[in-house]
Design an enzyme around this catalytic site. Sequence first.
Site, short mmCIF file in Angstrom:
data_model
loop_
_atom_site.label_atom_id
_atom_site.label_comp_id
_atom_site.label_asym_id
_atom_site.label_seq_id
_atom_site.Cartn_x
_atom_site.Cartn_y
_atom_site.Cartn_z
N ARG A 64 0.82 -1.22 0.00
CA ARG A 64 0.00 0.00 0.00
C ARG A 64 0.85 1.27 0.00
NH1 ARG A 64 -3.38 2.23 4.35
NH2 ARG A 64 -5.17 3.30 3.40
N HIS A 68 0.17 4.52 -2.46
CA HIS A 68 -0.06 5.87 -1.93
C HIS A 68 1.08 6.82 -2.29
CE1 HIS A 68 -3.61 5.38 1.01
NE2 HIS A 68 -3.61 4.36 0.17
N GLY A 74 3.36 11.22 -8.45
CA GLY A 74 4.27 10.23 -9.02
C GLY A 74 5.03 9.43 -7.97
N ASP A 76 7.81 8.84 -6.11
CA ASP A 76 9.00 9.62 -5.76
C ASP A 76 9.36 9.53 -4.28
OD1 ASP A 76 6.98 11.10 -4.61
OD2 ASP A 76 7.29 12.91 -5.82
N SER A 78 7.72 10.42 -1.73
CA SER A 78 7.34 11.61 -0.94
C SER A 78 6.55 11.24 0.31
CB SER A 78 6.53 12.59 -1.80
OG SER A 78 5.36 11.98 -2.32
N ASN A 96 -3.93 8.76 4.77
CA ASN A 96 -2.72 8.14 5.33
C ASN A 96 -2.68 8.09 6.86
OD1 ASN A 96 -1.82 7.93 2.68
ND2 ASN A 96 -0.57 9.79 2.78
N PRO A 165 -7.82 7.77 -4.15
CA PRO A 165 -9.27 7.54 -4.16
C PRO A 165 -9.79 7.04 -2.80
CG PRO A 165 -8.14 6.06 -5.72
CD PRO A 165 -7.10 6.92 -5.09
N HIS A 195 -6.49 -5.61 -2.95
CA HIS A 195 -7.33 -5.75 -1.75
C HIS A 195 -7.61 -7.22 -1.43
CE1 HIS A 195 -9.09 -1.38 -1.65
NE2 HIS A 195 -7.80 -1.43 -1.43
N ASP A 242 -10.31 -8.96 2.07
CA ASP A 242 -10.74 -10.24 1.50
C ASP A 242 -10.94 -11.15 2.71
OD1 ASP A 242 -10.85 -12.83 0.59
OD2 ASP A 242 -9.14 -12.68 -0.76
#
Length: 322
Positions: A64, A68, A74, A76, A78, A96, A165, A195, A242
């Site tokens: 994940r 994220h 992009g 990177d 961050s 987050n 999203p 997921h 799941d």
Amino acid sequence: MASPSSFSKAILTLACVVLLVGGTSAQLSIYHYAETCPLLCPTVKSIVQAEIAKEARMGASLLRLFFHDCFVNGCDGSNLLDDTPTFTGEKNAAPNKNSLRGFEVVDKIKSAVEKVCPGVVSCADLLAIISRDAVEILGGPGWDVKLGRRDARTASQAAANNSIPPPTNNLNALISSFQNHGLSQKDLVALYGAHTVGQARCTNFRARIYNESNIDGSFARAMQSNCPSVSGVGDNNLDGLDFQSATSFDNTYYVNLMRKRGLLHSDQQLFNGGSTDSLIRTYAQSQETFFKDFVASMINMGDIKPLTGSNGEIRKNCRRIN
């Protein structure tokens, strides 16, 4: 004739390259560290393996982190940056906060990689490798990871709030969000298959299990037993995305959607009489097809706006700018 050491280095380098597909894109290459850090992939994988052995959920958490990261300006690195009195990162953005985890594992991997090749490998690339290893260790497919990304010197909490999203999205919003990142409807459905592993907090599926009608009744009742209807009570209680096999990377996520057992609102939107229904059926019937498409979509996602060349930097510590 090659010396034993150079021969063993060549073998270890190939641990990064499992399928020999891909090549280069946007200056990324599967061979980027072949000479500068030949021990990179075995160093990373041994730690990922050990951490998942300690806590199976960690595999999904590490995967994940890459999602994220890539969805916010992009791939990177961050989202690894800590907040400071003079710098606001992405860790406290709504998608987050109290949700992204595994940062200590990334620290451990970065530290080990710095020992074998200091100042060479970016944190952004580590996230790409770690996510592949996590999928593979949990029973999913392996693939060649294109490398050569550099690390951002900036982060954007606002972009993190707007670009990832949320679990409340309907199908059109999901399609639009992925299109904004250059990803197709097939990428959306394949990547949401991640997921098949991991857990969600009650606060993110409460409305679905109490208020929605396109949900299997026995499944809703089972989820309600661990997620009280009152907001603020049990918000952080966890259930598997799941519910059949939340620590095994397989295609049961799609089988569950066909049975109206998607945990998040956004999950079930993928199989709710819309344009993605047929692809859900395909993946539910063929794990092989899902794995093939998931690999292609992970590579596509990994190509989102990488910093290359002299852009960005190679962080010494993933939590802060050099």
